[in-house]
Design an enzyme around this catalytic site. Structure first.
Site, short mmCIF file in Angstrom:
data_model
loop_
_atom_site.label_atom_id
_atom_site.label_comp_id
_atom_site.label_asym_id
_atom_site.label_seq_id
_atom_site.Cartn_x
_atom_site.Cartn_y
_atom_site.Cartn_z
N GLU A 129 32.24 -6.88 18.37
CA GLU A 129 31.14 -6.17 19.03
C GLU A 129 30.48 -5.17 18.07
O GLU A 129 31.07 -4.71 17.10
CB GLU A 129 31.68 -5.40 20.23
CG GLU A 129 32.44 -6.29 21.21
CD GLU A 129 32.73 -5.58 22.53
OE1 GLU A 129 32.06 -5.90 23.51
OE2 GLU A 129 33.61 -4.71 22.57
N ASP A 176 29.30 3.74 24.54
CA ASP A 176 28.72 3.42 23.22
C ASP A 176 27.67 4.45 22.79
O ASP A 176 26.69 4.69 23.51
CB ASP A 176 28.04 2.05 23.26
CG ASP A 176 29.03 0.91 23.47
OD1 ASP A 176 30.19 1.19 23.78
OD2 ASP A 176 28.62 -0.25 23.33
#
Ligand code: FRU
Length: 424
Positions: free
Chosen positions: A292, A51
């Site tokens: 998410e 990420d």
């Protein structure tokens, strides 16, 4: 610090329905990420990164500081020489090392003069500062021209708490450092009434804070990933969740176990130290179990909400690729409608279903993601696929009304600044 009681805001969650999801089409070229070649460069041979969180302001603008771009990444050591990750043939089992990464995720930062070719910065917090074992995704916010940065992130295992830690970005001619980041402040956890808790479901999700200032009302809010409250298995997939399906599509199977939502909280103070949970903006009960890293793009007076999701988290009878999905509304509290009819904005091609993940749509239409695993030419490499743990090529999309289009591809990890802040 100003504290004010906000009262209940009108907030009915919008639904991502099974009917919407039936419109998802993998491999539509306008919503499919170009193939990533297996011969990609890696950012680092020492660590995996996934990420990626560009430094930005509260309005979402990706910011450089004194000409330096900065990104934060979830990061974990690679273990090519650790006996624990050597398989029975004496080879490094990189897949297992990669799959284990979530358990040892730490926040690192990188800097660059060019918005790519990122240089290693190091860990944001020293070992022992963060209260739990895992430092999961969030958002680094540049607060002012003194270089103060609030890092919102998720402190995970035990539990899952949205936290923040304040520090400062310091630049020289040669690079960037992050100083401070010593006191982590817990903000909130799932409440069990609107957002599912671990006690209600051991597979619950509550993470990925994305604070922002609403361009219309000027208040401070935060998006996050959640699941709809209630005991696992107790959710009802009714007419509203199913939507307008053709005959023969009424059977929902076991889809009651998929209960993702995009959560929102409002700050009671200007510093973002005191938050009140509000009902979710969007729910996906009966459709998908994970929405998410939700985030916004504000354009043409509209609210474009993006969130990443997986193929394996879809419910019985619906499916779609790993990638980023989007929804649009005229006001913050909705109603939201799925972009492109289905929600799919940028998915992996079916020939390389795991090539990238964790897409982040920046306000300039550039979408960054990381490389997960890409099939290789086995004759040349001796491997079926290659693990990434590095930045993917950036993709350009055009957002137009309720539609989006893939229009460009850029270099690996290209994250150019939208504003430059000169520190005082
Ligand atoms: C997305 C994600 C985030 C989470 C992190 C954990 O790739 O699952 O939701 O914060 O990765 O590693």
């Amino acid at each position: 610090m100003k504290t004010e009681k906000l009262g209940q805001l009108p907030n009915q969650p919008s639904l991502w329905t099974r009917a919407d999801a039936l419109k998802v089409h993998t491999d539509d070229p306008t919503t499919t990420q170009p193939l990533v070649h297996w011969n990609f460069p890696v950012l680092s041979n020492e660590v995996f990164i996934w990420d990626t969180m560009p430094l930005r302001d509260m309005d979402g603008n990706v910011a450089s500081v004194n000409g330096w771009s900065v990104i934060f990444t979830l990061t974990a050591d690679r273990h090519p020489n650790d006996p624990e990750y050597i398989d029975k043939n004496g080879m490094y089992d990189i897949s297992r090392d990669w799959n284990d990464r979530h358990g040892r995720a730490k926040m690192y930062y990188w800097f660059s003069r060019t918005g790519k070719d990122w240089q290693w910065g190091g860990r944001v917090m020293a070992e022992g500062v963060s209260p739990t074992t895992r430092e999961w995704a969030g958002s680094p916010i540049l607060l002012n021209d003194r270089g103060e940065v609030d890092l919102y992130y998720t402190a995970v295992t035990p539990g899952a708490t949205i936290v923040k830690v304040r520090g400062r970005v310091v630049t020289t001619e040669h690079g960037v450092s992050m100083v401070g980041f010593e006191k982590v402040k817990p903000l909130f956890e799932a409440d069990g009434k609107m957002y599912q808790t671990e006690a209600q479901n051991p597979f619950w999700g509550f993470r990925d804070p994305w604070p922002f200032r609403d361009p219309k009302d000027g208040k401070l809010y935060m998006l996050f990933e959640g699941n709809v409250a209630g005991e696992r298995g107790s959710h009802v997939v009714g007419k509203a969740e199913i939507g307008d399906v053709p005959p023969g599509y009424e059977n929902v199977g076991n889809s009651r176990f998929q209960t993702a939502c995009v959560g929102i909280a409002v700050a009671r103070d200007e510093d973002g130290d005191d938050w009140e949970l509000l009902p979710p903006l969007l729910t996906a009960v009966g459709v998908n179990d994970q929405t998410e890293r939700p985030h916004f793009l504000f354009q043409d007076g509209k609210y474009y909400m993006f969130t990443i999701s997986h193929k394996f988290t879809y419910a019985d009878g619906v499916t779609g690729p790993d990638g980023v999905y989007g929804f649009v509304a005229d006001s913050l509290f909705g109603p939201y409608v799925p972009l492109n009819g289905s929600g799919l904005v940028l998915g992996n091609p079916s020939s390389q279903p795991f090539q990238t993940y964790s897409h982040y749509v920046m306000p300039n239409g550039l979408v960054t993601s990381f490389i997960d695993s890409v099939p290789t030419d086995e004759l040349t490499t001796g491997m079926k696929f290659r693990i990434g743990g590095t930045e993917a090529p950036t993709v350009g999309i055009k957002v137009k009304g309720q539609q989006t289009f893939v229009v460009a591809e850029y270099d690996y990890g290209y994250i150019p600044p939208m504003i430059d802040v000169t520190l005082k």
